[in-house]
Structure formats: structure tokens, C-alpha cells
Motif scaffolding. Structure first.
Motif, PDB file in Angstrom:
ATOM      1  N   SER A 133     -10.144   2.943  11.461  1.00  0.00           N
ATOM      2  CA  SER A 133      -9.044   3.812  11.034  1.00  0.00           C
ATOM      3  C   SER A 133      -8.485   3.372   9.686  1.00  0.00           C
ATOM      4  O   SER A 133      -8.170   4.205   8.826  1.00  0.00           O
ATOM      5  CB  SER A 133      -7.942   3.803  12.094  1.00  0.00           C
ATOM      6  N   THR A 134      -8.397   2.060   9.483  1.00  0.00           N
ATOM      7  CA  THR A 134      -7.887   1.553   8.206  1.00  0.00           C
ATOM      8  C   THR A 134      -8.854   1.868   7.073  1.00  0.00           C
ATOM      9  O   THR A 134      -8.440   2.219   5.967  1.00  0.00           O
ATOM     10  CB  THR A 134      -7.655   0.035   8.306  1.00  0.00           C
ATOM     11  N   PHE A 135     -10.152   1.749   7.348  1.00  0.00           N
ATOM     12  CA  PHE A 135     -11.139   2.128   6.334  1.00  0.00           C
ATOM     13  C   PHE A 135     -10.974   3.596   5.938  1.00  0.00           C
ATOM     14  O   PHE A 135     -11.032   3.952   4.756  1.00  0.00           O
ATOM     15  CB  PHE A 135     -12.556   1.893   6.862  1.00  0.00           C
ATOM     16  N   GLU A 136     -10.771   4.454   6.914  1.00  0.00           N
ATOM     17  CA  GLU A 136     -10.635   5.878   6.610  1.00  0.00           C
ATOM     18  C   GLU A 136      -9.400   6.142   5.761  1.00  0.00           C
ATOM     19  O   GLU A 136      -9.428   6.957   4.830  1.00  0.00           O
ATOM     20  CB  GLU A 136     -10.569   6.681   7.912  1.00  0.00           C
ATOM     21  N   LYS A 137      -8.317   5.453   6.057  1.00  0.00           N
ATOM     22  CA  LYS A 137      -7.111   5.628   5.248  1.00  0.00           C
ATOM     23  C   LYS A 137      -7.323   5.102   3.833  1.00  0.00           C
ATOM     24  O   LYS A 137      -6.824   5.678   2.857  1.00  0.00           O
ATOM     25  CB  LYS A 137      -5.938   4.914   5.914  1.00  0.00           C
ATOM     26  N   ALA A 138      -8.061   4.012   3.726  1.00  0.00           N
ATOM     27  CA  ALA A 138      -8.346   3.461   2.411  1.00  0.00           C
ATOM     28  C   ALA A 138      -9.167   4.437   1.578  1.00  0.00           C
ATOM     29  O   ALA A 138      -8.897   4.648   0.380  1.00  0.00           O
ATOM     30  CB  ALA A 138      -9.083   2.129   2.553  1.00  0.00           C
ATOM     31  N   LEU A 139     -10.169   5.067   2.190  1.00  0.00           N
ATOM     32  CA  LEU A 139     -10.991   6.027   1.452  1.00  0.00           C
ATOM     33  C   LEU A 139     -10.200   7.274   1.089  1.00  0.00           C
ATOM     34  O   LEU A 139     -10.388   7.855   0.016  1.00  0.00           O
ATOM     35  CB  LEU A 139     -12.216   6.408   2.285  1.00  0.00           C
ATOM     36  N   LEU A 158       0.820  -1.213   0.000  1.00  0.00           N
ATOM     37  CA  LEU A 158       0.000   0.000   0.000  1.00  0.00           C
ATOM     38  C   LEU A 158       0.851   1.259   0.000  1.00  0.00           C
ATOM     39  O   LEU A 158       0.398   2.317  -0.451  1.00  0.00           O
ATOM     40  CB  LEU A 158      -0.925  -0.012   1.214  1.00  0.00           C
ATOM     41  N   LYS A 159       2.070   1.180   0.483  1.00  0.00           N
ATOM     42  CA  LYS A 159       2.978   2.313   0.338  1.00  0.00           C
ATOM     43  C   LYS A 159       3.427   2.462  -1.110  1.00  0.00           C
ATOM     44  O   LYS A 159       3.623   3.573  -1.607  1.00  0.00           O
ATOM     45  CB  LYS A 159       4.190   2.132   1.251  1.00  0.00           C
ATOM     46  N   ALA A 160       3.593   1.339  -1.773  1.00  0.00           N
ATOM     47  CA  ALA A 160       4.026   1.377  -3.169  1.00  0.00           C
ATOM     48  C   ALA A 160       2.890   1.778  -4.096  1.00  0.00           C
ATOM     49  O   ALA A 160       3.103   2.475  -5.084  1.00  0.00           O
ATOM     50  CB  ALA A 160       4.575   0.012  -3.583  1.00  0.00           C
ATOM     51  N   ILE A 161       1.679   1.325  -3.793  1.00  0.00           N
ATOM     52  CA  ILE A 161       0.526   1.631  -4.645  1.00  0.00           C
ATOM     53  C   ILE A 161      -0.682   1.892  -3.757  1.00  0.00           C
ATOM     54  O   ILE A 161      -1.528   1.026  -3.547  1.00  0.00           O
ATOM     55  CB  ILE A 161       0.272   0.495  -5.662  1.00  0.00           C
ATOM     56  N   PRO A 162      -0.772   3.078  -3.164  1.00  0.00           N
ATOM     57  CA  PRO A 162      -1.881   3.387  -2.249  1.00  0.00           C
ATOM     58  C   PRO A 162      -3.208   3.574  -2.965  1.00  0.00           C
ATOM     59  O   PRO A 162      -4.193   3.942  -2.348  1.00  0.00           O
ATOM     60  CB  PRO A 162      -1.421   4.689  -1.592  1.00  0.00           C
ATOM     61  N   LEU A 163      -3.257   3.338  -4.266  1.00  0.00           N
ATOM     62  CA  LEU A 163      -4.447   3.581  -5.065  1.00  0.00           C
ATOM     63  C   LEU A 163      -5.244   2.315  -5.347  1.00  0.00           C
ATOM     64  O   LEU A 163      -6.227   2.365  -6.077  1.00  0.00           O
ATOM     65  CB  LEU A 163      -4.032   4.201  -6.407  1.00  0.00           C
ATOM     66  N   SER A 164      -4.828   1.189  -4.828  1.00  0.00           N
ATOM     67  CA  SER A 164      -5.452  -0.075  -5.187  1.00  0.00           C
ATOM     68  C   SER A 164      -6.589  -0.421  -4.239  1.00  0.00           C
ATOM     69  O   SER A 164      -6.371  -0.766  -3.076  1.00  0.00           O
ATOM     70  CB  SER A 164      -4.412  -1.199  -5.173  1.00  0.00           C
ATOM     71  N   VAL A 165      -7.826  -0.375  -4.740  1.00  0.00           N
ATOM     72  CA  VAL A 165      -8.986  -0.775  -3.956  1.00  0.00           C
ATOM     73  C   VAL A 165      -8.876  -2.240  -3.563  1.00  0.00           C
ATOM     74  O   VAL A 165      -9.159  -2.629  -2.427  1.00  0.00           O
ATOM     75  CB  VAL A 165     -10.276  -0.515  -4.752  1.00  0.00           C
ATOM     76  N   ASP A 166      -8.455  -3.076  -4.501  1.00  0.00           N
ATOM     77  CA  ASP A 166      -8.352  -4.508  -4.217  1.00  0.00           C
ATOM     78  C   ASP A 166      -7.356  -4.796  -3.103  1.00  0.00           C
ATOM     79  O   ASP A 166      -7.601  -5.661  -2.256  1.00  0.00           O
ATOM     80  CB  ASP A 166      -7.942  -5.259  -5.483  1.00  0.00           C
ATOM     81  N   LEU A 167      -6.231  -4.094  -3.123  1.00  0.00           N
ATOM     82  CA  LEU A 167      -5.230  -4.342  -2.092  1.00  0.00           C
ATOM     83  C   LEU A 167      -5.702  -3.838  -0.730  1.00  0.00           C
ATOM     84  O   LEU A 167      -5.445  -4.460   0.301  1.00  0.00           O
ATOM     85  CB  LEU A 167      -3.900  -3.693  -2.491  1.00  0.00           C
ATOM     86  N   TRP A 168      -6.414  -2.712  -0.717  1.00  0.00           N
ATOM     87  CA  TRP A 168      -6.980  -2.229   0.544  1.00  0.00           C
ATOM     88  C   TRP A 168      -7.995  -3.224   1.096  1.00  0.00           C
ATOM     89  O   TRP A 168      -8.008  -3.521   2.302  1.00  0.00           O
ATOM     90  CB  TRP A 168      -7.650  -0.864   0.351  1.00  0.00           C
ATOM     91  N   ILE A 169      -8.861  -3.748   0.240  1.00  0.00           N
ATOM     92  CA  ILE A 169      -9.854  -4.723   0.694  1.00  0.00           C
ATOM     93  C   ILE A 169      -9.165  -5.987   1.193  1.00  0.00           C
ATOM     94  O   ILE A 169      -9.562  -6.580   2.209  1.00  0.00           O
ATOM     95  CB  ILE A 169     -10.845  -5.029  -0.441  1.00  0.00           C
ATOM     96  N   HIS A 170      -8.129  -6.407   0.485  1.00  0.00           N
ATOM     97  CA  HIS A 170      -7.390  -7.590   0.910  1.00  0.00           C
ATOM     98  C   HIS A 170      -6.775  -7.365   2.292  1.00  0.00           C
ATOM     99  O   HIS A 170      -6.806  -8.259   3.152  1.00  0.00           O
ATOM    100  CB  HIS A 170      -6.300  -7.895  -0.115  1.00  0.00           C
TER     101      HIS A 170
END
Length: 716
Positions: free
Chosen positions: A184-190, A150-162
Motif C-alpha cells: 500500500s505504501t508503494f502504491e501511494k509513493a507511485l 511526506l505530507k509537506a513534500i509528497p514529491l520526494s522519491v528519496d523520502l519515500w524510499i527512506h
């Protein structure tokens, strides 16, 4: 609840059948992906590693204790393939597939670490890596892998869900701190990926999770937020929100503040309707006898009141929905034209590149048309907040980040991004340069040079020097990099360092005559123009001529040096240079040019007429030796209107016959000598050449080798 992640499969070449995981950011601090991810995560936030020659990624914490002995039999062979050619994507996927088949933890870790350093946008392999660690019961290591991804690609919805599913499956959800961590993780994902066109699954997952926690108000808040985000399934969110608001008591789904405000609005409408006598459905307030108190409020709204308040509530939401729908329609055709929003090493076709550029140009134009909205905009401003969210700088950054997933290997996309960012934020621009040059454009030297110029322009001299030095180490022998390094030192006033860099290049290329000559010319010019030391410059060129006697550029630059010097000190230097060129293994055309220039110099600066005539006779003899055709062109007796005298470096000198003289003939006091080889044109032939000397470039031609830099670069 474990969210459904879909059934994404990926083939050995990294092409995903459900590539919706490459998502876009919301905020401008996406240029700093190392921040804001790991503080709530139990594992260590491993930083993105720099590519190394051995491509051995950093071991995870405790990995050294779990080495599995010898590596699989074919590992070394497949590892050597990617070590010898790190850009061989198929070689990498062959290695990864082999490690997966063997089920060898150490081999898999080493291969995945090295691969993801070079190709961090392949989110499917981050997921595989995390699953590998989790199957081995290394839950903390699985989290570390997700954090790195997620640091390398913070734009991936799939990786956040995973990642969220990993936490849901490993944390004790009965603990309050676990609930806080998931939220908190959900907020960072959004914040990172919630504004992407395909982010709908992430929003739905968050809303459903809040419902499972029994917090219906939080669920409402999530849906209210997504109503202001242009996404592909925007209408689905609206339908879910309406169903949610009408399925539970209003005081359970609304915050106390909004519920109180809604009640007040409803009562105000009742009062207004009563005054106008038009409200036939409102409960009339009856007058009570003196001393009788108002009946106690039961705390429940009547069924009619609930219905009316629901209508008011949905009306306010619909206003936001319609505004969002308008923004979606603006973007729909642009989004529909994007067929590959994910990363792949396969080239994009021209239509796809154009689609991204058109979308970016439109979004930038939209941003320029919108005035800046203050950050203090309150949450309840409805439509105005939607306008703030979908337009302006943030939306442009979102789209650029999405573009740079699909177009990560295309220099022009990064270039467009930095040109957009530079007037707005130097630090964000610097971060984009760093990402591009240190990960995706490792061998695009022009962008590295552009980065160095950016740093120098903004006063970060040490960083500019570091960039050039690193680039030269990565791509040794690149001429332009050494010249930029020398130029940077020269601009800093460190002439000794600049000279040292040029001398080092001269010495280091003795086995490459063309490059040796090129750097010798650069060094000689530096010594002459800035060092004011013609003797050192002359020595450099003479040494280069000894090594490359067939290089005409060296003689041309030596000639220019001699002509520009003090003729009272070294008056014979020009003719010595001409004589050396005529004795060298140069082409006939080049020798004629040197002879002509020697003759012209003698006419302009010769001390006796005998020396001029002697040189003229030598010139005529040279023409005779090289053939009558060239002598005819020299004397103007050829029917062809133009003749080109071409040099070895591709430049040419044109003699136009019959053109009216722009310089009158110089009167001569000595009769013309007999013409060598039976030429009956006599001295008039020489006079005719002299009148046309401007067509040969005159002394201005001597500057051509200095000014036409491109012709000196070695062929690419």
C-alpha cells in the motif's frame, strides 16, 4: 530487502550533492497533501504546523516524558539568532549542526521541528530527523516524522524510499498485514512521485520487492506500468522487463487473463497460417479415426509455442515502449536544461527560471492540443493509454509541482500555477494559494492580496477578510492592506466598518506625518463621496493640516472639496483654503499654483468684479515677492517655449507660451488696472494667462490628487 538509498550527503547550507529527491506528482490531488498518507501508518499523522513567533515545533507523542534536562550551553544563543531573524538560513543550519554534534535529543527535536516548519522542502533534514528517532529506538516517532515530511513534500522519491526502508526494517514481514502495508505504501509513493523524470529508483525498488515476495506477476505489472511513464531511464526498464518475461514460464509472469488471451492469439495465428498454407512450422492437426478422443492437454506449451508467444508478448510491449520513447524525446531537452530541480534559498539564475517557464508553456500547449480522454479507459488499450497518461492536465500539474520545488520562493511561479488552475478547479486553486501564502511566500504581500481577491470574487467573503486581517497582523503598517480591508467592507455595503478602519489608520499614524496625511486624504474622500458629509471631510483635512502644514497634498484635496461643495452655503471656503495654503510653509512653485487657482475660481464664480481685481493684485504681488523670473513666466514674456511648475508630489503643470488660444478672451467692461511692479503688459497679461488657463489643468487638475493614487503611497 533493504533498498539502496544512495549516499546522499548534505552540507550545512542544505545543498545536496545528489538532489534527485524532489519529485513530481502524478495526480491532481497533490494540492491536498494531507490526504491518503497516514491511514495505513501506525503513528499519528501529524499535520503541518503554522509558523509561529517562537518557532517551537509541536512535540512528538510522548516527547514531554523524555526531556533531557538542561539544553546545551550554546543552544539559547543560536536559537535567539533564528528567532530574531527566521529567514537566516545559515543561522538555522548552524543551529542544526550544533544540536547534531551535541547529540541532545530535546534540542535536536526543537530545532528540527522549527526549521522544517519554515523550510519543509529540505527533504534531507526530514531523513535526518527520522534517523535521529530511530537511533533512539523510537520507531513509531521515526514513522511520524516521515509521515509529516511526506505530507509537506509528497514529491520526494528519496523520502519515500527512506520511509519504505524504515518500514522494512521495523515491521515483522512474516505477518500478512505487513506485506499489505508495504504494498500500500508503494502504491501511494507511485501515485505521488512515480511520474517524475527521476523516479526510476522507486519503480525498480517496487518491482524487486514484489520479486522477493515471489509474486512474479505483480513484478510484471509494475514494469508494465512504468513503461508508460516518461522517465530518464525508460530504456533500462524496458530491458529489465524483456529479461523478466523471457526468464520464467509465461503462466508465472502473466495474469491468467493475459495468458489466456495470448494463447488464443497464438492459436488464431496458427489457424490463419494453415488456411493460407504458409505456416511450415506449426504442428498440423491430424485427423483421428471415428471414436478416438483428442489426446489430453498436458498443460504445457511446446518450446516452439512458448517462443512464438514470447515474440507476440514482446511485440505488444515494444509498441508501448516506442510510444513512450517518443514522449521522452519531446521532453529530453527541457529536462536537460534544468540544473537545479531541488529547493535552496540561494537565488536561481535567470536561465534556470526561463527554462522552467519554457517547459511549462510547452506542456500547457501540449495539454491544450490533446482531447480529453475518458477516465474509463481500459488497461489493455496499450498506446492509447500511454497517450492519455503523458499528456493533458495531469502532466501539467506534475510539472508545476516540480517547478514549485525549485522555484518555491518565486512569486511568479505560483502566480502562473493559480492562473492555470482557476478555470479548472477552484478548490485546487485555493489549496495552491494556501500553500504559497502560509509557507513559502510569507512576506510577499501582493500574493496574499491576490488570494483575498480570489476568495472575494468567488463569494468566500469570510476567508477574504481573514486573509487580509492575518496579513496585517504579520506585516503591520502596510498601507495597501488597510486600504484593501476598507475597500472590502465598502463593497459589502458596510460603510461604518470601512470608515472605522480608515479612522483607526489615521489615529494610529499620528507619529508618522506622511502616512497620517495619506490616510486623512482617503478618509476625507470617503466621507465626502460616500458619506455625503463635507463638514466631516473638511474637519479631517484641517486636522491633518495642523499636524503636517508643509504637505501640499492636503491643501489640494481641501481645495477640491471646497470647489465641489455648494458655493451658496460656503462661498468663501475656496479663498480661505487658498489663503491658508499661501500662509503655509510650502514651496514657491506650489504657492503660485494655489494663487492661480484662487484667481481662476474668482474669475469663474466671484460675485463682484472688485473681488476679482483684488485677488488679481494679490497674485501679482506674490509673483513680485517670489522674483521676476516667475512673474515673467506667468505673463508670457520669457523666451523659453515651456515652463514647468512642479508640485511637491512630483506632478507638474505646463504653460506653453505662444499657443493659439482655445478659449476666446472674456470681454471686460472695466478698464485694466495699473500693473504692479511696472508690468506694462497691463490687463492683457492677465487675459493672456486666462486664455492659457487650460494648460494649467483647470478644475480637472484638482482631481489629479484623487486619481493618481500611486503618488500617495509611502516610498518602499
Amino acid at each position: 530487502m533493504m533498498a539502496a538509498e544512495g549516499t546522499e550527503e548534505f552540507s550545512d547550507n542544505g545543498h545536496f550533492t545528489n538532489p534527485t529527491g524532489f519529485e513530481a506528482p502524478e495526480v491532481t490531488d497533490l494540492a491536498k497533501p494531507d490526504e491518503g498518507i497516514s491511514e495505513d501508518i501506525g503513528g499519528s499523522g501529524t499535520e503541518m504546523e503554522e509558523p509561529s513567533a517562537t518557532y517551537s515545533g509541536p512535540p512528538l507523542e510522548g516527547e514531554e516524558e523524555e526531556e533531557e534536562g538542561e539544553l546545551p550551553v550554546d543552544f539559547d544563543r543560536l536559537w535567539k539568532v533564528v528567532s530574531d531573524n527566521p529567514q537566516d538560513f545559515n543561522g538555522w543550519t548552524d543551529l542544526l549542526q550544533y544540536c547534531e554534534q551535541e547529540g541532545h535529543m530535546t534540542a535536536s527535536r526543537r530545532a528540527l521541528n522549527a526549521f522544517l516548519v519554515r523550510y519543509p522542502l529540505c527533504y534531507g533534514y526530514w531523513k535526518k530527523f527520522a534517523d535521529l528517532e530511530r537511533r533512539a529506538a523510537h520507531n513509531s516517532k521515526a514513522e511520524e516524522v516521515c509521515v509529516r515530511g511526506l505530507k509537506a513534500i509528497p514529491l520526494s522519491v528519496d523520502l519515500w524510499i527512506h520511509y519504505i526502508n524504515l518500514l522494512l526494517g521495523t515491521l515483522n514481514m512474516n505477518l500478512p498485514e505487513s506485506i499489505h502495508r508495504i504494498r500500500s505504501t508503494f502504491e501511494k509513493a507511485l501515485a505521488a512521485a512515480g511520474w517524475d523524470w527521476h523516479s526510476d529508483r522507486l519503480w525498480d525498488l517496487y518491482a524487486e520487492w514484489e520479486k522477493e515476495q515471489g509474486d512474479l506477476r505483480a513484478m510484471t505489472a509494475v514494469y508494465d506500468r512504468v513503461m508508460g511513464v516518461p522517465t530518464q531511464l525508460y530504456s533500462t526498464h524496458y530491458e529489465k522487463l524483456k529479461s523478466h518475461l523471457t526468464s520464467y514460464p509465461l503462466q508465472d509472469v502473466l495474469s491468467p487473463e493475459e495468458y489466456t488471451k495470448l494463447q488464443a492469439e497464438y492459436k488464431q495465428i496458427q489457424i490463419q497460417a494453415k488456411k493460407e498454407g504458409s505456416d511450415t512450422t506449426a504442428d498440423e492437426e491430424k485427423e483421428r479415426p471415428p471414436g478416438e478422443e483428442e489426446p489430453a492437454d498436458s498443460g504445457r506449451d511446446s518450446e516452439e509455442a512458448v517462443q512464438k508467444m514470447q515474440e507476440l508478448l514482446l511485440a505488444s510491449r515494444e509498441e508501448v515502449y516506442l510510444q513512450n520513447e517518443s514522449e521522452v524525446r519531446k521532453r529530453w531537452n527541457y529536462e536537460d536544461a534544468i540544473k537545479r530541480p531541488y529547493f535552496h534559498v540561494k537565488p536561481l539564475d535567470r536561465a534556470q527560471l526561463k527554462a522552467w517557464q519554457s517547459y511549462l508553456d510547452w506542456e500547457i500547449a501540449e495539454a491544450e492540443a490533446v482531447q480529453e480522454v475518458p477516465e474509463e479507459t481500459s488497461e489493455d488499450q496499450g498506446v492509447s493509454k500511454v497517450c492519455e497518461s503523458v499528456a493533458g492536465h495531469k502532466r501539467v500539474v506534475i510539472l508545476f509541482e516540480r517547478c514549485l520545488i525549485a522555484c518555491a520562493l518565486y512569486e511568479e511561479s505560483w502566480d502562473k500555477y493559480v492562473h492555470y488552475l482557476e478555470p479548472r478547479s477552484l478548490e485546487e486553486t485555493r489549496n495552491v494559494y494556501r500553500r504559497a501564502c502560509e509557507i513559502y511566500l510569507l512576506h510577499k504581500h501582493t500574493f496574499h492580496l491576490q488570494w483575498s481577491a480570489f476568495e472575494e470574487r468567488h463569494g468566500n467573503i469570510l476567508e477574504a477578510q481573514r486573509i487580509l486581517e492575518t496579513l496585517e497582523q504579520a506585516m503591520p503598517g502596510l498601507v495597501m492592506v488597510r486600504l484593501r480591508r476598507a475597500g472590502l467592507e465598502r463593497r459589502l455595503g458596510r460603510l461604518d466598518q470601512a470608515e472605522s478602519l480608515l479612522r483607526e489608520a489615521v489615529e494610529g499614524n499620528k507619529d508618522k506625518p506622511y502616512l497620517h496625511a495619506f490616510f486623512s486624504i482617503k478618509l476625507a474622500r470617503f466621507l465626502l463621496k460616500l458619506g455625503k458629509n463635507p463638514s466631516k471631510a473638511r474637519a479631517v483635512l484641517q486636522d491633518a493640516i495642523e499636524l503636517s502644514p508643509e504637505n501640499s497634498k492636503l491643501y489640494l484635496n481641501l481645495l477640491e472639496l471646497e470647489i465641489s461643495g455648494d458655493l451658496r452655503v460656503n462661498g468663501g471656503g475656496v479663498q480661505q483654503c487658498v489663503s491658508k495654503a499661501l500662509a503655509a510653509p510650502l514651496s514657491p512653485e506650489t504657492k503660485i499654483l494655489f494663487s492661480q487657482r484662487g484667481l481662476q475660481f474668482a474669475e469663474d464664480f466671484g460675485t463682484t468684479v472688485q473681488s476679482v481685481l483684488s485677488i488679481y493684485e494679490e497674485h501679482q504681488k506674490l509673483l513680485d515677492d517670489l522674483g521676476g523670473k516667475k512673474r515673467g513666466a506667468e505673463n508670457g514674456d520669457n523666451d523659453d517655449p515651456e515652463k514647468m511648475i512642479k508640485l511637491d508630489d512630483g506632478s507638474a503643470v505646463t504653460a506653453v507660451q505662444g499657443a493659439p488660444p482655445s478659449i476666446p478672451p472674456v470681454p471686460m467692461t472695466t478698464p485694466p488696472p495699473p500693473v504692479m511692479g511696472g508690468d506694462t503688459s497691463g490687463y492683457g497679461g492677465y487675459s493672456n494667462w486666462y486664455q492659457q488657463q487650460q494648460q494649467y489643468g483647470g478644475y480637472g487638475g484638482y482631481h489629479n490628487p484623487w486619481n493618481q493614487y500611486n503618488q500617495y503611497y509611502p516610498p518602499s
